[in-house]
Motif scaffolding. Structure first.
Motif, PDB file in Angstrom:
ATOM      1  N   PRO A   4      -0.180  -1.567  -4.534  1.00  0.00           N
ATOM      2  CA  PRO A   4       0.764  -1.408  -3.907  1.00  0.00           C
ATOM      3  C   PRO A   4       0.423  -1.456  -2.078  1.00  0.00           C
ATOM      4  O   PRO A   4      -0.645  -0.877  -2.088  1.00  0.00           O
ATOM      5  CB  PRO A   4       1.921  -0.921  -4.105  1.00  0.00           C
ATOM      6  CG  PRO A   4       1.725  -0.535  -5.391  1.00  0.00           C
ATOM      7  CD  PRO A   4       0.087  -0.573  -5.680  1.00  0.00           C
ATOM      8  N   GLY A   5       0.722  -2.251  -0.756  1.00  0.00           N
ATOM      9  CA  GLY A   5       0.609  -1.973  -0.170  1.00  0.00           C
ATOM     10  C   GLY A   5      -0.818  -2.274   0.297  1.00  0.00           C
ATOM     11  O   GLY A   5      -1.305  -3.054  -0.433  1.00  0.00           O
ATOM     12  N   ASP A   6      -1.223  -2.269   1.761  1.00  0.00           N
ATOM     13  CA  ASP A   6      -2.858  -2.861   2.334  1.00  0.00           C
ATOM     14  C   ASP A   6      -3.198  -2.128   2.127  1.00  0.00           C
ATOM     15  O   ASP A   6      -3.981  -0.391   2.359  1.00  0.00           O
ATOM     16  CB  ASP A   6      -2.578  -3.158   3.539  1.00  0.00           C
ATOM     17  CG  ASP A   6      -1.687  -3.740   4.053  1.00  0.00           C
ATOM     18  OD1 ASP A   6      -0.931  -4.931   2.988  1.00  0.00           O
ATOM     19  OD2 ASP A   6      -0.520  -3.754   5.274  1.00  0.00           O
ATOM     20  N   SER A  55      -2.259  -2.831   7.711  1.00  0.00           N
ATOM     21  CA  SER A  55      -1.191  -2.875   9.585  1.00  0.00           C
ATOM     22  C   SER A  55      -0.735  -1.839  10.451  1.00  0.00           C
ATOM     23  O   SER A  55      -0.995  -1.237   9.981  1.00  0.00           O
ATOM     24  CB  SER A  55       0.282  -3.380   8.945  1.00  0.00           C
ATOM     25  OG  SER A  55       0.496  -2.603   8.157  1.00  0.00           O
ATOM     26  N   THR A 101       1.864   0.592   9.502  1.00  0.00           N
ATOM     27  CA  THR A 101       1.432   1.886   8.854  1.00  0.00           C
ATOM     28  C   THR A 101       0.847   2.192   9.361  1.00  0.00           C
ATOM     29  O   THR A 101       0.719   3.794   9.259  1.00  0.00           O
ATOM     30  CB  THR A 101       0.541   0.901   6.854  1.00  0.00           C
ATOM     31  OG1 THR A 101       1.163  -0.043   7.013  1.00  0.00           O
ATOM     32  CG2 THR A 101      -0.035   2.371   6.242  1.00  0.00           C
ATOM     33  N   SER A 142      10.945   2.306  -4.101  1.00  0.00           N
ATOM     34  CA  SER A 142      10.694   1.516  -2.828  1.00  0.00           C
ATOM     35  C   SER A 142       9.161   1.956  -2.397  1.00  0.00           C
ATOM     36  O   SER A 142       8.719   0.865  -1.922  1.00  0.00           O
ATOM     37  CB  SER A 142      11.457   1.009  -2.151  1.00  0.00           C
ATOM     38  OG  SER A 142      11.465  -0.149  -0.724  1.00  0.00           O
ATOM     39  N   TYR A 143       9.154   2.814  -1.824  1.00  0.00           N
ATOM     40  CA  TYR A 143       8.141   3.490  -0.635  1.00  0.00           C
ATOM     41  C   TYR A 143       6.754   2.933  -1.369  1.00  0.00           C
ATOM     42  O   TYR A 143       5.605   3.126  -0.286  1.00  0.00           O
ATOM     43  CB  TYR A 143       8.713   4.643  -0.467  1.00  0.00           C
ATOM     44  CG  TYR A 143       7.088   5.334   0.797  1.00  0.00           C
ATOM     45  CD1 TYR A 143       6.953   5.019   1.626  1.00  0.00           C
ATOM     46  CD2 TYR A 143       6.908   6.467   0.915  1.00  0.00           C
ATOM     47  CE1 TYR A 143       6.182   4.943   2.817  1.00  0.00           C
ATOM     48  CE2 TYR A 143       5.850   7.212   1.543  1.00  0.00           C
ATOM     49  CZ  TYR A 143       5.838   6.556   2.690  1.00  0.00           C
ATOM     50  OH  TYR A 143       4.897   7.133   3.678  1.00  0.00           O
ATOM     51  N   SER A 190       6.142   2.387  -3.856  1.00  0.00           N
ATOM     52  CA  SER A 190       6.049   0.689  -5.010  1.00  0.00           C
ATOM     53  C   SER A 190       5.486  -0.763  -3.151  1.00  0.00           C
ATOM     54  O   SER A 190       5.037  -2.010  -3.889  1.00  0.00           O
ATOM     55  CB  SER A 190       6.728  -0.061  -5.853  1.00  0.00           C
ATOM     56  OG  SER A 190       7.853  -0.006  -4.727  1.00  0.00           O
ATOM     57  N   SER A 191       5.287  -0.144  -2.280  1.00  0.00           N
ATOM     58  CA  SER A 191       5.635  -0.751  -0.992  1.00  0.00           C
ATOM     59  C   SER A 191       4.155  -0.665   0.126  1.00  0.00           C
ATOM     60  O   SER A 191       3.552  -0.924   0.967  1.00  0.00           O
ATOM     61  CB  SER A 191       6.979  -1.272  -0.672  1.00  0.00           C
ATOM     62  OG  SER A 191       7.290  -0.018   0.300  1.00  0.00           O
ATOM     63  N   GLU A 192       3.903   0.961   0.237  1.00  0.00           N
ATOM     64  CA  GLU A 192       3.371   1.446   1.168  1.00  0.00           C
ATOM     65  C   GLU A 192       1.428   2.410   0.437  1.00  0.00           C
ATOM     66  O   GLU A 192       2.156   3.360  -1.129  1.00  0.00           O
ATOM     67  CB  GLU A 192       3.666   2.519   1.308  1.00  0.00           C
ATOM     68  CG  GLU A 192       4.300   1.441   2.509  1.00  0.00           C
ATOM     69  CD  GLU A 192       3.722   1.333   3.783  1.00  0.00           C
ATOM     70  OE1 GLU A 192       2.520   1.860   3.571  1.00  0.00           O
ATOM     71  OE2 GLU A 192       4.674   0.343   4.654  1.00  0.00           O
ATOM     72  N   ARG A 193       0.935   1.558   0.463  1.00  0.00           N
ATOM     73  CA  ARG A 193      -0.736   2.541   0.053  1.00  0.00           C
ATOM     74  C   ARG A 193      -0.831   4.006   0.091  1.00  0.00           C
ATOM     75  O   ARG A 193      -0.946   4.930  -0.732  1.00  0.00           O
ATOM     76  CB  ARG A 193      -2.104   1.726   0.675  1.00  0.00           C
ATOM     77  CG  ARG A 193      -3.401   2.068  -0.045  1.00  0.00           C
ATOM     78  CD  ARG A 193      -3.481   1.476  -1.427  1.00  0.00           C
ATOM     79  NE  ARG A 193      -3.232   0.238  -1.481  1.00  0.00           N
ATOM     80  CZ  ARG A 193      -4.494  -0.938  -1.995  1.00  0.00           C
ATOM     81  NH1 ARG A 193      -5.282  -0.614  -2.255  1.00  0.00           N
ATOM     82  NH2 ARG A 193      -3.821  -2.314  -2.001  1.00  0.00           N
ATOM     83  N   TYR A 220       1.821   5.890  -2.359  1.00  0.00           N
ATOM     84  CA  TYR A 220       1.160   6.018  -4.067  1.00  0.00           C
ATOM     85  C   TYR A 220      -0.407   6.294  -4.160  1.00  0.00           C
ATOM     86  O   TYR A 220      -0.396   6.996  -5.032  1.00  0.00           O
ATOM     87  CB  TYR A 220       0.333   4.169  -3.542  1.00  0.00           C
ATOM     88  CG  TYR A 220      -0.526   3.715  -5.292  1.00  0.00           C
ATOM     89  CD1 TYR A 220       0.741   3.386  -6.242  1.00  0.00           C
ATOM     90  CD2 TYR A 220      -1.012   3.009  -5.661  1.00  0.00           C
ATOM     91  CE1 TYR A 220       0.084   2.881  -7.340  1.00  0.00           C
ATOM     92  CE2 TYR A 220      -1.814   3.339  -6.503  1.00  0.00           C
ATOM     93  CZ  TYR A 220      -1.288   3.193  -7.843  1.00  0.00           C
ATOM     94  OH  TYR A 220      -1.836   1.928  -8.863  1.00  0.00           O
TER      95      TYR A 220
END
Length: 341
Positions: free
Chosen positions: A113-115, A121, A124, A276-277, A279-282, A285
């Protein structure tokens, strides 16, 4: 009549110790010593304590061991590993593999998850800077409670702030444990830098340390003097434990109730944000990975360093070591400051 009497049992040999009990009778008619072995009946469930000395790269430290390998002398996992070279190499290989997976999956590959770090980005980066400014909630508390507004604290979601500071608070308390680890000299680098980088990149550096400390003893490598930072962290271990423990506790409450005047919703809303955080932010995670690894490393390191604990506190620390965060707080509060680290 016997001129001298010395009680003795069957010799017990340990690596660098020999305990001998027996009885020698010198009679008036004979000058030669006669040794007789005496058998002692020991209940199966009883434990015998023997005084011994632990030697690790020139560091001699008194402790206690038991027949079962427990006691104040520690031992535990490390003792088993040292007796089995194949097991030691297997665990080291597993740790180095975990390090490779950690770096590849969390930093380089785009599948988590995330970049990844090479495509991070600006959003981030801004969040990371904001979380760092709110380190241990010092700035938000100064703004809200102290009325100090020289620098305004960035307003971020309290769940994100709570997760960040919880992991940082836990990492902070690893300092006294690392600087008092009886195998720290097997790590040839700087423990100051290791812990400093650990504060920012957590297990990226702790996993290699866990592998390197399992190396065989290098007798040609002299033990290093404890650094100034190491002395401060070990001598002030109780303060470190209280500050780190308080930060973790405050982080939990902040995540649930923090910034109540903001539009962050109730507990249910915050829980949905957390899912949600993650599953979307490296970054978020990666923190879950760090928490899972800390749950493994904390009882491991504490268990093999029980000889550093005050004798009357060993029992409670031995049981609390399995409780995340709490075990490390207990280690810091019960560290025996009479020993030199």
């Amino acid at each position: 009549m016997p001129a001298a009497t010395l009680l003795c049992t069957k010799p017990f040999n340990f690596r660098n110790q020999c305990i001998i009990h027996g009885r020698q009778n010198d009679s008036a008619s004979s000058q030669n010593a006669k040794w007789f072995g005496l058998k002692r009946k020991v209940q199966k469930k009883s434990l015998q304590l023997e005084r011994h000395y632990l030697c690790d790269v020139g560091r001699w430290r008194p402790g206690f061991i038991t027949r079962s390998g427990g006691g104040r002398g520690g031992g535990g996992v490390d003792s088993i590993i040292e007796r089995d070279d194949k097991l030691r190499k297997l665990i080291q290989g597993t740790l180095w593999t975990a390090e490779g997976v950690y770096v590849l999956w969390l930093f380089l590959l785009p599948y988590a998850p995330g970049d990844p770090v090479w495509a991070i980005s600006s959003e981030t980066v801004n969040d990371l800077v904001g979380l760092s400014l709110n380190f241990f909630f010092i700035l938000p508390l100064l703004n809200a409670v102290g009325g100090v507004h020289l620098i305004e604290a960035p307003v971020l979601h309290p769940m994100a702030e709570g997760l960040f500071n919880f992991v940082i608070g836990w990492t902070f308390m690893f300092a006294p444990l690392l600087f008092s680890d009886r195998k720290r000299d097997r790590f040839k680098g700087s423990l100051d830098l290791l812990w400093g980088f650990q504060m920012f990149l957590t297990n990226t550096f702790l996993i290699p340390y866990m592998a390197i400390r399992l190396n065989k003893v290098d007798l040609e490598y002299p033990p290093r003097a404890t650094s100034q930072l190491g002395s401060i962290m070990t001598r002030g271990a109780s303060i470190v434990g209280l500050v780190g423990g308080a930060a973790c506790l405050l982080s939990t409450f902040w995540a649930i109730y923090g910034r109540g005047d903001g539009d962050f919703g109730n507990i249910s809303d915050r829980w949905e944000f957390l899912l949600s955080y993650l599953s979307s932010e490296r970054l978020a995670y990666a923190f879950i990975w760090d928490i899972c690894l800390y749950i493994i490393f904390q009882p491991w390191l504490i268990g093999v360093n029980l000889q550093n604990i005050q004798e009357d506190k060993v029992g409670i620390v031995r049981y609390l070591k399995y409780v995340p965060v709490v075990g490390l707080v207990a280690y810091c509060l019960c560290l025996d400051l009479k020993d030199e680290y």
